[in-house]
Design an enzyme around this catalytic site. Structure first.
Site, PDB file in Angstrom:
ATOM      1  N   LYS A 223       0.972  -1.091   0.199  1.00 26.36           N
ATOM      2  CA  LYS A 223      -0.033   0.132   0.257  1.00 26.36           C
ATOM      3  C   LYS A 223       0.706   1.256   0.345  1.00 26.36           C
ATOM      4  CE  LYS A 223      -4.648   0.912   0.648  1.00 26.36           C
ATOM      5  NZ  LYS A 223      -5.393  -0.573   0.163  1.00 26.36           N
ATOM      6  N   ASP A 318      -9.132   2.367   4.614  1.00 27.23           N
ATOM      7  CA  ASP A 318      -9.620   2.238   2.438  1.00 27.23           C
ATOM      8  C   ASP A 318     -10.984   1.280   2.461  1.00 27.23           C
ATOM      9  OD1 ASP A 318      -8.269   3.241   0.666  1.00 27.23           O
ATOM     10  OD2 ASP A 318      -7.806   1.031   0.172  1.00 27.23           O
ATOM     11  N   ASN A 458     -11.671  -8.226  -4.370  1.00 26.45           N
ATOM     12  CA  ASN A 458     -10.451  -9.509  -4.724  1.00 26.45           C
ATOM     13  C   ASN A 458     -10.195  -9.947  -3.878  1.00 26.45           C
ATOM     14  OD1 ASN A 458      -9.051  -6.464  -6.025  1.00 26.45           O
ATOM     15  ND2 ASN A 458      -9.487  -6.108  -4.518  1.00 26.45           N
TER      16      ASN A 458
END
Length: 619
Positions: A223, A318, A458
């Site tokens: 990230k 996030d 994902n």
């Protein structure tokens, strides 16, 4: 230096065009760019992999010898000039060869392309990051579309699963439940003092892969690599952190090679005290402006932690807010195709966890701007979890889900829900691969001229459907976005679609850059709605015609920069910035914070005095 052959230079970035702020090779009369012979001059301009000027003032360092070549922040490999090698005491430690950064990129690319396994490519790139940081980011920014799936999803998921075997060199701070009372001391172990951004995980819900415990460190590392590659946040100001409180993954506990704590997860009061101490220690050391991003925490903790700290620290989650922002950006872009408003749509979510609830709440905010009350907006949003449609009267609904429970008979499957509710948009965020069946997609196409189908889970194996399934089953009418990348799809009639990837990387790097630049103390959901609107505004009619609901990934640095500027403008307008005086030129202000992967010069500033002043006195 020998010039780069034209075709090799073309492969350097694999993209042609001149972008604002990017260095570009262009041909001059009689010579092509970079000294290439004129028979190559017909090649299009090549965007070099970085921005910034080539002439920089020298950087002073007190390190010498091996310390230089072993420090990834300073090391330039064979790009050190002879003068630098002599002055830094590294002459002889490197081969007698002098390379430009462009040629070094080519060398890495040649090695990269010999590897067919994504995990091998990941290890190659991480090893480069450990060895030569600027070259790593120069490579990443040369072709974001190529490298993002390697350094982040989907390959980072595989890397996390194999983290114990792929572990080469520590790239973050491992803090365990046994370190309570000593976290401030542990932060002193990190070599950098000026930390502006932290990504922290406890490894309990890594992507759609579940509890990976200590192996989850790959996520904060990946990230923060995108913070720099996509947003320009300086890498030395970034700190990846893993909070190891154990794991409930029995396979890992039984694995003799597992590198984390070997016990079940500690929960309750001890866990909360660890988080409390971590937040306090970070802000005591790095200041209240230090951005702390929570990543891949389980549903049971994610909302609770966000709500507890969002108005006390500079923090966001996030998985909740970043995913919400990128999903709403895609929906706003889709409105350019459907030619209506959000309030004209009905949304069905497959999943009712962090991502689904985050998207739903931001949708409510967006519809409020169109004139709807929160109650009316919520009526347009339906959710399906593991027990079926969320309706009033269903037992064991938590507070977050109750807001989206409607008066309706209970329906057990997603197929039934889609058939009965007849939504205009379905959004998958439950990490259930293949959840959007052929029947669901055909039903969506039967009662919508342009059905909106977002398969956002994902990694790729967890996607609710593929791009090909969506486009073929809807005869090209589907408006598709996915969380992981899919290849282009060509239909029998010759139409070609380039699926839009709703990647959070469109959001968090720009948000981080803007927040850090102007010192925002608390990050509200308004920031994420502003970000979503900014991303949607950058989607062109040409992008939409190709099937893209987001700008091309190779433009992501420009997207992040524009988001950061919008956030800085918003922050000063709404008095949430802490850095004063307010800069007049916001673009120049943000640009001054952007990291450049150009090599620094270490040549010493040498000069002479007048001869008479340098006379040596003798007896």
């Amino acid at each position: 230096m020998n010039s780069i052959p034209g075709r090799a230079a073309m492969s350097l970035c694999r993209r042609s065009a001149a972008a604002g702020g990017m260095r570009v090779f262009t041909a001059s009369p009689g010579h092509s760019a970079g000294g290439m012979p004129t028979d190559r001059a017909s090649l299009p301009a090549v965007r070099v992999c970085h921005s910034g000027t080539s002439h920089k003032p020298s950087v002073n360092t007190k390190k010498r010898g091996y310390d230089i070549t072993r420090n990834p922040h300073l090391n330039k490999g064979m790009a050190f000039t002879l003068e630098e090698r002599l002055q830094l005491g590294i002459h002889g430690l490197l081969p007698p060869c002098f390379l430009s950064q462009d040629v070094q990129v080519l060398r890495v690319m040649k090695s990269y392309e010999t590897r067919s396994n994504p995990l091998d490519k990941y290890i190659l790139l991480m090893t480069l990051q450990d060895r030569n940081e600027k070259l790593f980011y120069r490579l990443l920014t040369s072709d974001i579309e190529e490298f993002m799936p390697i350094v982040y999803t989907p390959t980072v998921g595989l890397a996390c699963q194999q983290y114990g075997l792929a572990f080469r060199r520590p790239r973050g701070l491992f803090i365990t439940i046994h370190d309570r009372g000593h976290i401030a001391t542990m932060l002193n172990s990190w070599p950098e003092e000026d930390i502006k951004a932290i990504v922290v995980t406890d490894g309990e819900r890594i992507l759609g892969l579940g509890d990976l415990g200590s192996y989850g460190m790959g996520i904060p590392v990946g990230k923060l690599a995108l913070y720099t590659a996509c947003g320009g946040v300086r890498p030395q100001q970034c700190l990846p952190v893993l909070l190891d409180v154990g794991t409930d993954n029995q396979t890992l506990l039984d694995d003799p090679l597992y590198i984390g704590l070997r016990h079940k997860r500690i929960r309750g009061k001890e866990y909360d005290e660890l988080i409390d101490e971590f937040m306090q220690a970070v802000t005591d050391k790095y200041g209240m402006n230090c951005l702390i991003q929570f990543e891949d925490f389980a549903n049971s903790n994610a909302f609770r932690i966000l709500n507890k700290y969002r108005n006390r620290y500079c923090t966001f989650n996030d998985d909740i807010q970043g995913t919400a922002s990128v999903a709403v950006a895609g929906l706003l872009a889709a409105l350019k195709i459907t030619k209506n408003k959000l309030l004209d749509h009905t949304f069905v979510f497959q999943g009712a966890g962090e991502a689904a609830l985050g998207i739903a709440h931001l949708l409510i905010m967006a519809m409020a701007k169109e004139g709807l009350s929160s109650e009316e907006a919520a009526k347009r949003i339906w959710m399906v979890d593991s027990k079926g449609l969320i309706v009033k009267g269903r037992s064991h609904l938590n507070h977050e889900k109750e807001e989206f429970a409607h008066d309706h008979p209970h329906l057990k499957t997603l197929e039934d829900v889609v058939h009965v509710i007849k939504p205009t948009a379905i959004i998958g965020v439950a990490a259930i691969g293949g959840a959007f069946t052929e029947k669901i997609i055909k039903d969506m196409a039967s009662f919508n001229e342009r059905p909106i189908i977002f398969a956002l889970s994902n990694p790729t194996s967890k996607a609710e459907c593929t791009a090909e399934q969506c486009y073929k089953l809807t005869e090209g009418r589907g408006i598709f976005a996915s969380g992981s990348p899919f290849d282009k799809v060509m239909l029998a009639d010759g139409r070609t679609f380039y699926p839009g990837q709703g990647n959070n990387a469109y959001v968090f790097p720009g948000v981080a850059l803007g927040v850090i630049a102007c010192g925002v103390r608390h990050i509200s959901d308004d920031v994420f709605l502003t970000t979503a609107e900014a991303i949607a505004d950058m989607v062109t009619e040409e992008n939409l015609a190709e099937g893209r609901l987001y700008p091309p990934l190779n433009n992501i640095r420009e997207v992040s920069f524009k988001i950061a500027v919008k956030i800085v403008n918003y922050a000063y307008k709404h008095n949430i910035a802490s850095l004063y005086p307010e800069p007049k030129d916001k673009e120049a202000f943000v640009l001054s914070h952007v990291y450049s992967p150009d090599y620094d010069s270490f040549t010493l500033d040498t000069y002479n005095w007048p001869l008479e002043a340098m006379n040596v006195q003798d007896v």
